[in-house]
Design an enzyme around this catalytic site. Sequence first.
Site: not given
Length: 602
Positions: A2, A28, A74, A100-101, A475, A479, A482, A498, A597
């Site tokens: 947030c 963010r 958020w 926030n939190g 990665e 990406k 995302e 496998h 973010k």
Amino acid sequence: MCGIIGVAGADDATSAVLLEGLSNLEYRGYDSAGIAVGGDEVEVEKKEGELSALKRALAGRTLDGAVGIGHTRWSTHGPPSDENAHPHTDESGRVAVVHNGIIENYRALRDELEAKGVSFSSETDTEVVPHLIAEALDAGADPESAFRRAVERLEGSYALAAVVAGTDAIFAARHDSPLVLGIGDGAHYLASDIPAFLERTRDVVYLDEGEFAVLTPGDWRVEDELGEPVEKEVETVEWTAEQTGKSGYDHFMLKEIHEQPKALRQCLRGRVDELEGRITVEELDGLDAPEEVHFLACGTSYHAARYGALLLQEAGVHATAFLSSEYATSLPPIARDTLVVGITQSGETADTLSALRKARGRGVETVALTNVVGSTVARECDHVMYIRAGPEIGVAATKTFSSQLVGLNLFVEQLLADEPRNRDVRELVSALRDLPGQVQEVLDESRADEVVEEFMGAKSFFFIGRGVHYPVALEGALKFKEITYEHAEGFAAGELKHGPLALVTEETPVFALVTGDGENARKTIGNVKEVEARGAPVVVVTDGESDAERYADSVLEIPATHERTVPILANVQLQLVAYYMARRLGRAIDKPRNLAKSVTVE
């Protein structure tokens, strides 16, 4: 996650300053937004959805007062809605709070307050805070004391800011969630991240754990948990507001992909001596080579951690990369001579901070590899190495990942500089010198936009690699998922047979990283043949040193270079693949759904 903005003594209308700050924090990740302006009364406006919804609600209205706070939420407790958006108020509307939190004991506090007849209007954990402040005010406490009493009752993580009707002050506190003050000329600011107020001041004060701050139009002060004054250094941020703009690019992500040559030069500057063929990281002087290294990280940084662990393993050091969230909850055995390295772009990642704190509790030495000067991880670890990538606004990490990989090469060589097992690094120094130019070459010549056109409508995307290419395959898949919202997975190339091979069809493009002409390349080509035999279209990212392109439907070329730097070039191609596919699909590239973010909750 947030975003928080606060201002005391704004030159412009307070609501305009708050909206400007919230706009700067949109990167963010959020699902609702709101502001509260304090004076004789507290006025609040908040809306579910993007900031544009809040601006529409405020159209034609200017909220002005001596102080104000704003927030982009958020969701954690309760879905996105007008009621669950911040700021939250007490029943009378005289107290407004942004947070926030996570308040871990909110349920018990809420039950207690409801038993006293307090009515709640949201499902959030945050709403207990304004009610606790109001309760203390009713008991005769002044606003600052009431705020402190409320904070004393909270368990969990929080960056809090509150305004109270009739009081021209903002009260703030932090615990496990960042807050920074902006010191202006007559106006003072607070925020969860510097870009919120960077257009107005570059002079900042970072709040440490357990500290409280009071901002008024003409003054600011910081105190500890006991109310004792704390002398804080005012630091000047080196980067400017212009650096956080798009500079003509369609998206922050594309801009930051193209900033990688500059970012890598910044990471290398003053640390690589080409004449002597040496690598020196002065901030890590005196750090002895350990017998064991634990890397702790999350998400993209975890992929960098896996790469770093491989570099040390090749040098004969026992090194392991751990997911911070798992390390924090299932702490493995830690010998006293273990070095614990936390990798976090923001320096505020809650899981990584928690894991590092538990490791420090065992008495081991810690190192932070981070991008943000003055961040919590930089202040708490014994040593810190900055990757110097500059501000990264896009939610999906790009230039910071490349800078982490380069930084890890420097870290490893500094750590092992006096070790006989450390081989000559002249070839690596030469490769690092050439790397920014080679990244630019990839950016200039990439065919990624054409390649993704061939795979519109594919059902799933696989990314494979061996050795130091395996973390880059992970990665690349991360990406891709995302920002495209399409299913993608990264695999060690040898693991396809496998199990995952059962998922391969004609609608499963496989991106294979094949460089050099050694054993890893030959075996990965074998894996390419496996998926080719099942009809899967294949894209190889290659330096042309092997004959991998013979088995590919498409080729993304990269320059030949050192085995430790070539994955960085391959990664740039995969970043472009993700970007161009997301753009063709019309995705919100800079603000992917459900993501943020800086992840400041565990």
